[in-house]
Design an enzyme around this catalytic site. Structure first.
Site, short mmCIF file in Angstrom:
data_model
loop_
_atom_site.label_atom_id
_atom_site.label_comp_id
_atom_site.label_asym_id
_atom_site.label_seq_id
_atom_site.Cartn_x
_atom_site.Cartn_y
_atom_site.Cartn_z
N ASP A 33 0.85 -1.19 0.00
CA ASP A 33 0.00 0.00 0.00
C ASP A 33 0.89 1.24 0.00
O ASP A 33 1.87 1.33 0.74
CB ASP A 33 -0.91 -0.01 1.24
N ASP A 59 4.46 1.62 -4.07
CA ASP A 59 3.54 2.02 -5.14
C ASP A 59 3.39 0.86 -6.13
O ASP A 59 4.39 0.26 -6.53
CB ASP A 59 4.16 3.24 -5.84
N ILE A 60 2.16 0.59 -6.55
CA ILE A 60 1.96 -0.49 -7.54
C ILE A 60 2.57 -0.12 -8.90
O ILE A 60 2.67 -0.97 -9.78
CB ILE A 60 0.47 -0.88 -7.72
N THR A 122 -15.64 -2.23 -10.43
CA THR A 122 -16.82 -1.52 -9.97
C THR A 122 -17.96 -1.59 -10.99
O THR A 122 -17.71 -1.73 -12.19
CB THR A 122 -16.44 -0.03 -9.73
N ASP A 123 -19.18 -1.42 -10.50
CA ASP A 123 -20.34 -1.36 -11.41
C ASP A 123 -20.33 -0.04 -12.22
O ASP A 123 -21.05 0.08 -13.22
CB ASP A 123 -21.65 -1.50 -10.63
N GLU A 124 -19.50 0.93 -11.78
CA GLU A 124 -19.51 2.23 -12.47
C GLU A 124 -18.99 2.14 -13.90
O GLU A 124 -19.23 3.03 -14.70
CB GLU A 124 -18.66 3.26 -11.70
N TYR A 149 -12.85 8.61 -13.02
CA TYR A 149 -12.63 7.41 -12.18
C TYR A 149 -13.10 6.16 -12.90
O TYR A 149 -12.36 5.18 -13.04
CB TYR A 149 -13.37 7.56 -10.83
N SER A 150 -14.36 6.17 -13.36
CA SER A 150 -14.89 4.93 -13.95
C SER A 150 -14.25 4.63 -15.29
O SER A 150 -14.12 3.46 -15.67
CB SER A 150 -16.42 4.97 -14.04
N LYS A 153 -11.10 2.85 -14.33
CA LYS A 153 -11.40 1.48 -13.89
C LYS A 153 -11.78 0.62 -15.11
O LYS A 153 -11.38 -0.54 -15.20
CB LYS A 153 -12.53 1.46 -12.86
N ARG A 213 -28.25 4.17 -5.90
CA ARG A 213 -27.08 3.31 -5.74
C ARG A 213 -27.57 1.97 -5.20
O ARG A 213 -28.63 1.89 -4.59
CB ARG A 213 -26.09 3.89 -4.71
P1 NAD Z 1 -9.90 3.30 -0.84
O1 NAD Z 1 -9.71 4.60 -1.55
O2 NAD Z 1 -10.52 3.29 0.50
O3 NAD Z 1 -8.48 2.60 -0.66
C1 NAD Z 1 -7.53 2.54 -1.71
C2 NAD Z 1 -6.22 2.03 -1.12
O4 NAD Z 1 -5.28 1.88 -2.20
C3 NAD Z 1 -5.58 2.98 -0.10
O5 NAD Z 1 -5.10 2.25 1.01
C4 NAD Z 1 -4.42 3.61 -0.88
O6 NAD Z 1 -3.33 3.99 -0.06
C5 NAD Z 1 -4.04 2.47 -1.82
N1 NAD Z 1 -3.38 2.97 -3.04
C6 NAD Z 1 -3.80 3.97 -3.84
N2 NAD Z 1 -2.92 4.16 -4.84
C7 NAD Z 1 -1.93 3.25 -4.67
C8 NAD Z 1 -0.75 2.94 -5.38
N3 NAD Z 1 -0.40 3.62 -6.48
N4 NAD Z 1 0.03 1.92 -4.94
C9 NAD Z 1 -0.32 1.23 -3.82
N5 NAD Z 1 -1.42 1.49 -3.09
C10 NAD Z 1 -2.23 2.48 -3.52
O7 NAD Z 1 -10.65 2.36 -1.85
P2 NAD Z 1 -11.79 1.27 -1.56
O8 NAD Z 1 -13.09 1.94 -1.45
O9 NAD Z 1 -11.31 0.35 -0.51
O10 NAD Z 1 -11.78 0.52 -2.97
C11 NAD Z 1 -10.92 -0.59 -3.19
C12 NAD Z 1 -11.13 -1.09 -4.62
O11 NAD Z 1 -12.50 -1.46 -4.79
C13 NAD Z 1 -10.84 -0.04 -5.70
O12 NAD Z 1 -10.22 -0.69 -6.77
C14 NAD Z 1 -12.21 0.47 -6.10
O13 NAD Z 1 -12.22 0.90 -7.44
C15 NAD Z 1 -13.05 -0.78 -5.92
N6 NAD Z 1 -14.47 -0.55 -5.61
C16 NAD Z 1 -14.83 0.18 -4.51
C17 NAD Z 1 -16.18 0.33 -4.21
C18 NAD Z 1 -16.65 1.11 -3.02
O14 NAD Z 1 -17.86 1.29 -2.86
N7 NAD Z 1 -15.77 1.57 -2.13
C19 NAD Z 1 -17.15 -0.27 -5.03
C20 NAD Z 1 -16.73 -0.97 -6.16
C21 NAD Z 1 -15.38 -1.14 -6.43
O1 DAU Z 2 -20.65 2.01 -7.41
C1 DAU Z 2 -19.40 1.69 -6.89
C2 DAU Z 2 -18.64 2.95 -6.54
O2 DAU Z 2 -19.20 3.47 -5.35
C3 DAU Z 2 -17.14 2.72 -6.36
O3 DAU Z 2 -16.59 2.28 -7.57
C4 DAU Z 2 -16.44 3.97 -5.87
O4 DAU Z 2 -15.08 3.70 -5.60
C5 DAU Z 2 -17.13 4.46 -4.61
O5 DAU Z 2 -16.55 5.67 -4.17
C6 DAU Z 2 -18.62 4.65 -4.86
O6 DAU Z 2 -18.83 5.74 -5.77
P1 DAU Z 2 -20.05 6.77 -5.60
O7 DAU Z 2 -19.76 7.94 -6.42
O8 DAU Z 2 -21.34 6.09 -5.79
O9 DAU Z 2 -19.90 7.08 -4.02
P2 DAU Z 2 -20.08 8.42 -3.17
O10 DAU Z 2 -20.07 8.01 -1.74
O11 DAU Z 2 -19.14 9.48 -3.59
O12 DAU Z 2 -21.54 8.92 -3.54
C7 DAU Z 2 -22.69 8.09 -3.34
C8 DAU Z 2 -23.91 8.86 -3.80
O13 DAU Z 2 -24.17 9.95 -2.89
C9 DAU Z 2 -23.77 9.52 -5.16
O14 DAU Z 2 -25.03 9.48 -5.82
C10 DAU Z 2 -23.39 10.97 -4.85
C11 DAU Z 2 -24.13 11.22 -3.55
N1 DAU Z 2 -23.46 12.16 -2.63
C12 DAU Z 2 -22.18 11.91 -2.26
C13 DAU Z 2 -21.54 12.74 -1.36
C14 DAU Z 2 -20.10 12.47 -0.94
C15 DAU Z 2 -24.18 13.24 -2.09
O15 DAU Z 2 -25.36 13.45 -2.41
N2 DAU Z 2 -23.53 14.07 -1.21
C16 DAU Z 2 -22.24 13.87 -0.82
O16 DAU Z 2 -21.70 14.65 -0.01
#
Ligand code: NAD
Ligand code: DAU
Length: 335
Positions: A33, A59-60, A122-124, A149-150, A153, A213
């Site tokens: 990480d 770093d990856i 991700t579903d995005e 972002y998406s 991904k 969502r």
């Molecule tokens: P997060 O942002 O909480 O954590 C990301 C981690 O990756 C951190 O610990 C960061 O330090 C590390 N990282 C970032 N860049 C790096 C690099 N270059 N080298 C090494 N480490 C690095 O993310 P998360 O929410 O835990 O998401 C994890 C994975 O799941 C991601 O690939 C994200 O796209 C995917 N995902 C997340 C969600 C969600 O709802 N959180 C949903 C669908 C998919």
């Molecule tokens: O669908 C999977 C994705 O879910 C992951 O791939 C991403 O890594 C993860 O961050 C998440 O993305 P979202 O954009 O859906 O998550 P976020 O929490 O930013 O926002 C969720 C929803 O809430 C979205 O419709 C935007 C809305 N939102 C978000 C924030 C932060 C608000 O209305 N107010 C806010 O302050």
């Protein structure tokens, strides 16, 4: 089994490592990480002295380091990414580097050492479901990403798929919906709103709160990844989602307010996110083929999540300041 986890100090990676050690205590994990703003080094202190756990700060994108770590393992579970849509709108460049080039670096090393690769996506990547439709994303939905972002991904998924087809890499992909639960950074909707409620602040709802969502409790996601690692078919993609399907943000926020015993007066409607998507996931393939299904309802998951953030305020207090600074800068930019 010896496993390389990338991004294991972020939200899902942390939950996954805890889950894996609980259920597979004899396995060995190397956690690579970079410790970006999204990581919390204190998340996994319980394993610090374990002979089965090794943390590597790096770093990856570092080919030499990745090569050295990959040569030691049988499986890589790749979580590391820049994960926040709003930050990708503020500045996409790091998303291309980490999510695309970082994944590519890992794929090359996995191929060299014949390491099984599981890619967390991700579903995005599928774009957006029309607001009034009952459609759901599935494994056959065409890619149509909306945010930087998406798009990054989606690109990483395409590289994984190309390595499977061209080089016969032993890989699988999961595309999951919005995770929620302990250890999520307070920049994301639920931790941001729970912490705002605790601090007596307003809840900034984007647009009219009508976007939806598909909420997946993080432990259910960890079980899905485990099912794919242990039983999944090489070369396949599996979609993963929650029990309830698409839930409008405003309905989720009203449920949250009820769980926390607050009225709706703290809701504040603010400018919408550009290219604001809607998501809902059909997870029948992973259910039918691997026997996975979610356990948590939105009600039980929300209660568990609220309890954790209320009991662990020291965990989010510091990072929340940085998150709110970011939002101030983003809204000043008026993207
Ligand atoms: P997060 O942002 O909480 O954590 C990301 C981690 O990756 C951190 O610990 C960061 O330090 C590390 N990282 C970032 N860049 C790096 C690099 N270059 N080298 C090494 N480490 C690095 O993310 P998360 O929410 O835990 O998401 C994890 C994975 O799941 C991601 O690939 C994200 O796209 C995917 N995902 C997340 C969600 C969600 O709802 N959180 C949903 C669908 C998919
Ligand atoms: O669908 C999977 C994705 O879910 C992951 O791939 C991403 O890594 C993860 O961050 C998440 O993305 P979202 O954009 O859906 O998550 P976020 O929490 O930013 O926002 C969720 C929803 O809430 C979205 O419709 C935007 C809305 N939102 C978000 C924030 C932060 C608000 O209305 N107010 C806010 O302050």
């Amino acid at each position: 089994m010896k496993i390389l986890i990338t991004g294991g100090l972020g939200f899902i990676g942390t939950n996954f490592i805890k889950y894996w050690f609980k259920n597979h205590p004899n396995d060995h994990i190397i956690n690579l990480d970079k410790l970006t703003y999204a990581a919390n080094p204190k998340n996994l202190t319980e394993f610090e002295n374990s002979p089965n756990y090794q943390f590597v700060k790096g770093d990856i994108l570092d080919e030499v380091l990745v090569d050295q770590l990959m040569s030691q393992v049988e499986l890589v579970v790749h979580f590391a990414a820049e994960s926040h849509v709003d930050r990708s709108i503020g500045d996409p460049s790091l998303f291309v580097k980490t999510n695309v080039l970082g994944t590519y670096t890992l794929l090359n090393a996995a191929l060299k050492y014949n390491v099984r690769f599981h890619h967390i996506s991700t579903d995005e990547v599928f774009g957006s479901i029309a607001i009034d439709s009952q459609d759901q994303f599935s494994e056959s939905t065409p890619y149509d990403p909306s945010s930087p972002y998406s798009a990054a991904k989606a690109s990483s998924d395409h590289f994984v798929r190309a390595f499977i087809k061209t080089f016969k890499l032993q890989a699988t992909i999961t595309n999951c919906s919005n995770n929620y639960g302990p250890y999520q950074h307070p920049e994301k909707l639920l931790p941001r709103f729970i912490s705002n409620i605790v601090d007596g602040k307003k809840l900034p709802v984007y647009g009219q709160g009508l976007n939806f969502r598909d909420w997946l409790y993080v432990e259910d996601h960890c079980r899905a990844i485990e099912a794919v690692i242990l039983k999944g078919k090489i070369g396949e993609t599996y979609c993963v989602g929650g029990l309830k399907g698409g839930t409008r943000n405003i309905d989720l926020i009203k449920m949250l307010l009820k769980v926390m015993g607050k009225d709706e007066s703290c809701i504040e409607y603010v400018a919408d996110r550009p290219a604001h998507d809607n998501y809902s996931v059909n997870w029948s393939k992973i259910k039918n083929e691997l026997g996975w299904e979610p356990i948590y309802t939105l009600e039980t998951g929300l209660q568990a999540t609220v309890d954790w953030y209320v009991q662990n305020q020291e965990w989010w207090k510091e990072t929340k300041k940085e998150a709110e600074e970011f939002y101030k800068i983003l809204s000043a930019k008026k993207v």
